[in-house]
Design a protein around this motif. Sequence first.
Motif, PDB file in Angstrom:
ATOM      1  N   ARG A 248      17.081  10.536  26.411  1.00  6.04           N
ATOM      2  CA  ARG A 248      16.991   9.155  25.941  1.00  6.04           C
ATOM      3  C   ARG A 248      18.382   8.623  25.653  1.00  6.04           C
ATOM      4  NH1 ARG A 248      12.728   9.920  27.618  1.00  6.04           N
ATOM      5  NH2 ARG A 248      10.698   9.700  26.665  1.00  6.04           N
ATOM      6  N   VAL A 249      18.573   7.346  25.941  1.00  3.76           N
ATOM      7  CA  VAL A 249      19.841   6.676  25.667  1.00  3.76           C
ATOM      8  C   VAL A 249      19.585   5.562  24.663  1.00  3.76           C
ATOM      9  CG1 VAL A 249      21.719   5.294  26.621  1.00  3.76           C
ATOM     10  CG2 VAL A 249      20.756   7.167  27.965  1.00  3.76           C
ATOM     11  N   PHE A 250      20.329   5.593  23.570  1.00  2.00           N
ATOM     12  CA  PHE A 250      20.310   4.535  22.564  1.00  2.00           C
ATOM     13  C   PHE A 250      21.701   3.920  22.575  1.00  2.00           C
ATOM     14  CE2 PHE A 250      17.162   7.604  21.375  1.00  2.00           C
ATOM     15  CZ  PHE A 250      16.092   6.847  20.933  1.00  2.00           C
ATOM     16  N   ALA A 251      21.765   2.634  22.379  1.00  4.07           N
ATOM     17  CA  ALA A 251      23.059   1.958  22.390  1.00  4.07           C
ATOM     18  C   ALA A 251      23.142   1.007  21.207  1.00  4.07           C
ATOM     19  CB  ALA A 251      23.246   1.189  23.696  1.00  4.07           C
ATOM     20  N   ALA A 252      24.359   0.844  20.712  1.00  2.21           N
ATOM     21  CA  ALA A 252      24.608  -0.082  19.613  1.00  2.21           C
ATOM     22  C   ALA A 252      25.845  -0.902  19.960  1.00  2.21           C
ATOM     23  CB  ALA A 252      24.828   0.684  18.315  1.00  2.21           C
ATOM     24  N   GLN A 253      25.869  -2.104  19.444  1.00  3.49           N
ATOM     25  CA  GLN A 253      27.036  -2.958  19.640  1.00  3.49           C
ATOM     26  C   GLN A 253      27.097  -3.984  18.534  1.00  3.49           C
ATOM     27  OE1 GLN A 253      26.233  -4.792  23.471  1.00  3.49           O
ATOM     28  NE2 GLN A 253      25.523  -6.633  22.474  1.00  3.49           N
ATOM     29  N   ASN A 254      28.292  -4.454  18.271  1.00  2.00           N
ATOM     30  CA  ASN A 254      28.483  -5.563  17.360  1.00  2.00           C
ATOM     31  C   ASN A 254      28.488  -6.841  18.171  1.00  2.00           C
ATOM     32  OD1 ASN A 254      28.714  -4.101  14.922  1.00  2.00           O
ATOM     33  ND2 ASN A 254      30.776  -3.490  15.494  1.00  2.00           N
ATOM     34  N   PRO A 255      28.218  -7.972  17.555  1.00  2.00           N
ATOM     35  CA  PRO A 255      28.212  -9.240  18.293  1.00  2.00           C
ATOM     36  C   PRO A 255      29.557  -9.494  18.977  1.00  2.00           C
ATOM     37  CG  PRO A 255      27.297  -9.541  16.090  1.00  2.00           C
ATOM     38  CD  PRO A 255      27.877  -8.171  16.133  1.00  2.00           C
ATOM     39  N   SER A 256      29.506 -10.041  20.179  1.00  2.00           N
ATOM     40  CA  SER A 256      30.741 -10.309  20.930  1.00  2.00           C
ATOM     41  C   SER A 256      31.628 -11.312  20.207  1.00  2.00           C
ATOM     42  CB  SER A 256      30.423 -10.782  22.347  1.00  2.00           C
ATOM     43  OG  SER A 256      29.605 -11.925  22.320  1.00  2.00           O
ATOM     44  N   ARG A 257      31.059 -12.145  19.352  1.00  2.00           N
ATOM     45  CA  ARG A 257      31.856 -13.132  18.628  1.00  2.00           C
ATOM     46  C   ARG A 257      32.795 -12.488  17.610  1.00  2.00           C
ATOM     47  NH1 ARG A 257      26.685 -13.546  16.784  1.00  2.00           N
ATOM     48  NH2 ARG A 257      26.371 -13.106  14.582  1.00  2.00           N
TER      49      ARG A 257
ATOM     50  N   ALA B  37      30.080 -10.129  26.032  1.00  2.17           N
ATOM     51  CA  ALA B  37      28.634 -10.163  26.216  1.00  2.17           C
ATOM     52  C   ALA B  37      28.290  -9.331  27.451  1.00  2.17           C
ATOM     53  CB  ALA B  37      28.163 -11.600  26.384  1.00  2.17           C
ATOM     54  N   LEU B  38      27.311  -8.473  27.316  1.00  2.00           N
ATOM     55  CA  LEU B  38      26.871  -7.656  28.449  1.00  2.00           C
ATOM     56  C   LEU B  38      25.894  -8.466  29.296  1.00  2.00           C
ATOM     57  CD1 LEU B  38      26.344  -4.302  26.553  1.00  2.00           C
ATOM     58  CD2 LEU B  38      28.209  -4.876  28.103  1.00  2.00           C
ATOM     59  N   PRO B  39      25.851  -8.198  30.600  1.00  4.16           N
ATOM     60  CA  PRO B  39      24.935  -8.938  31.480  1.00  4.16           C
ATOM     61  C   PRO B  39      23.473  -8.751  31.058  1.00  4.16           C
ATOM     62  CG  PRO B  39      26.452  -7.578  32.768  1.00  4.16           C
ATOM     63  CD  PRO B  39      26.645  -7.211  31.333  1.00  4.16           C
ATOM     64  N   ARG B  40      22.708  -9.819  31.188  1.00  4.18           N
ATOM     65  CA  ARG B  40      21.273  -9.742  30.848  1.00  4.18           C
ATOM     66  C   ARG B  40      20.563  -8.672  31.656  1.00  4.18           C
ATOM     67  NH1 ARG B  40      19.472 -16.059  30.463  1.00  4.18           N
ATOM     68  NH2 ARG B  40      20.879 -16.569  28.758  1.00  4.18           N
ATOM     69  N   SER B  41      20.957  -8.526  32.924  1.00  2.00           N
ATOM     70  CA  SER B  41      20.319  -7.520  33.776  1.00  2.00           C
ATOM     71  C   SER B  41      20.536  -6.113  33.219  1.00  2.00           C
ATOM     72  CB  SER B  41      20.862  -7.611  35.201  1.00  2.00           C
ATOM     73  OG  SER B  41      22.270  -7.417  35.205  1.00  2.00           O
ATOM     74  N   PHE B  42      21.667  -5.887  32.577  1.00  2.00           N
ATOM     75  CA  PHE B  42      21.942  -4.583  31.963  1.00  2.00           C
ATOM     76  C   PHE B  42      21.187  -4.456  30.641  1.00  2.00           C
ATOM     77  CE2 PHE B  42      24.442  -1.654  29.381  1.00  2.00           C
ATOM     78  CZ  PHE B  42      24.548  -0.573  30.242  1.00  2.00           C
ATOM     79  N   LEU B  43      21.242  -5.487  29.821  1.00  2.00           N
ATOM     80  CA  LEU B  43      20.575  -5.457  28.518  1.00  2.00           C
ATOM     81  C   LEU B  43      19.060  -5.348  28.639  1.00  2.00           C
ATOM     82  CD1 LEU B  43      22.665  -8.093  26.544  1.00  2.00           C
ATOM     83  CD2 LEU B  43      22.719  -5.601  26.322  1.00  2.00           C
ATOM     84  N   SER B  44      18.508  -5.806  29.746  1.00  2.00           N
ATOM     85  CA  SER B  44      17.055  -5.755  29.925  1.00  2.00           C
ATOM     86  C   SER B  44      16.540  -4.318  29.998  1.00  2.00           C
ATOM     87  CB  SER B  44      16.638  -6.525  31.169  1.00  2.00           C
ATOM     88  OG  SER B  44      17.073  -5.842  32.334  1.00  2.00           O
ATOM     89  N   ARG B  45      17.422  -3.371  30.158  1.00  2.00           N
ATOM     90  CA  ARG B  45      17.026  -1.960  30.222  1.00  2.00           C
ATOM     91  C   ARG B  45      16.805  -1.362  28.832  1.00  2.00           C
ATOM     92  NH1 ARG B  45      17.905  -0.784  35.482  1.00  2.00           N
ATOM     93  NH2 ARG B  45      19.515  -1.940  36.577  1.00  2.00           N
ATOM     94  N   PHE B  46      17.110  -2.141  27.799  1.00  2.00           N
ATOM     95  CA  PHE B  46      17.002  -1.678  26.419  1.00  2.00           C
ATOM     96  C   PHE B  46      15.997  -2.534  25.650  1.00  2.00           C
ATOM     97  CE2 PHE B  46      21.258  -0.439  27.729  1.00  2.00           C
ATOM     98  CZ  PHE B  46      21.361   0.843  27.244  1.00  2.00           C
ATOM     99  N   THR B  47      15.457  -1.979  24.584  1.00  2.00           N
ATOM    100  CA  THR B  47      14.694  -2.741  23.615  1.00  2.00           C
ATOM    101  C   THR B  47      15.687  -3.187  22.549  1.00  2.00           C
ATOM    102  OG1 THR B  47      12.711  -1.447  24.009  1.00  2.00           O
ATOM    103  CG2 THR B  47      12.822  -2.660  21.926  1.00  2.00           C
ATOM    104  N   LYS B  48      15.771  -4.479  22.308  1.00  4.26           N
ATOM    105  CA  LYS B  48      16.754  -4.998  21.365  1.00  4.26           C
ATOM    106  C   LYS B  48      16.183  -5.039  19.954  1.00  4.26           C
ATOM    107  CE  LYS B  48      18.423  -8.016  24.915  1.00  4.26           C
ATOM    108  NZ  LYS B  48      18.488  -9.390  25.351  1.00  4.26           N
ATOM    109  N   VAL B  49      17.005  -4.593  19.014  1.00  5.82           N
ATOM    110  CA  VAL B  49      16.682  -4.649  17.595  1.00  5.82           C
ATOM    111  C   VAL B  49      17.886  -5.270  16.911  1.00  5.82           C
ATOM    112  CG1 VAL B  49      16.134  -3.331  15.522  1.00  5.82           C
ATOM    113  CG2 VAL B  49      15.265  -2.576  17.750  1.00  5.82           C
ATOM    114  N   HIS B  50      17.680  -6.393  16.234  1.00  4.81           N
ATOM    115  CA  HIS B  50      18.759  -7.073  15.525  1.00  4.81           C
ATOM    116  C   HIS B  50      18.655  -6.743  14.040  1.00  4.81           C
ATOM    117  CE1 HIS B  50      19.921  -9.590  18.960  1.00  4.81           C
ATOM    118  NE2 HIS B  50      18.631  -9.514  19.264  1.00  4.81           N
ATOM    119  N   LEU B  51      19.767  -6.359  13.448  1.00  8.56           N
ATOM    120  CA  LEU B  51      19.801  -6.029  12.030  1.00  8.56           C
ATOM    121  C   LEU B  51      20.700  -7.004  11.293  1.00  8.56           C
ATOM    122  CD1 LEU B  51      20.257  -2.167  12.305  1.00  8.56           C
ATOM    123  CD2 LEU B  51      18.138  -3.422  11.947  1.00  8.56           C
ATOM    124  N   ARG B  52      20.292  -7.367  10.111  1.00  4.48           N
ATOM    125  CA  ARG B  52      21.139  -8.230   9.293  1.00  4.48           C
ATOM    126  C   ARG B  52      22.222  -7.377   8.658  1.00  4.48           C
ATOM    127  NH1 ARG B  52      20.222  -6.981   4.170  1.00  4.48           N
ATOM    128  NH2 ARG B  52      18.176  -6.228   3.534  1.00  4.48           N
TER     129      ARG B  52
END
Length: 98
Positions: free
Chosen positions: A53-62, A69-84
């Motif tokens: 399994r591959v898990f990925a984390a990133q901070n906002p590009s801003r 910003a990563l391409p949508r086609s790449f990000l679509s391979r992951f389930t996104k979870v946004h944390l405050r």
Amino acid sequence: FLSALRKGSWVLLDELNLASQSVLEGLNSVLDHRATVYIPELDRTFECPKSFRVFAAQNPSRQGGGRRALPRSFLSRFTKVHLRALSYEDLLFFARDC
């Protein structure tokens, strides 16, 4: 990464949006239907076990620092979870448990 892949372990890729384009391209074949990775330095292709399994984390590009910003086609391979952001109370909670 390769060690985890070969063992069928889980791997966390932190700050993924700081990765080079060649790394992202290599990950594509791991994350798509091929489920393989080619390592040119070894001139070998490795298959991903079902348990890998591959898990990925990133901070906002801003936030800057070379993040993009990563391409949508790449990000679509992951389930996104946004944390405050953690609150002061959250930080105190974690500090008390140490």
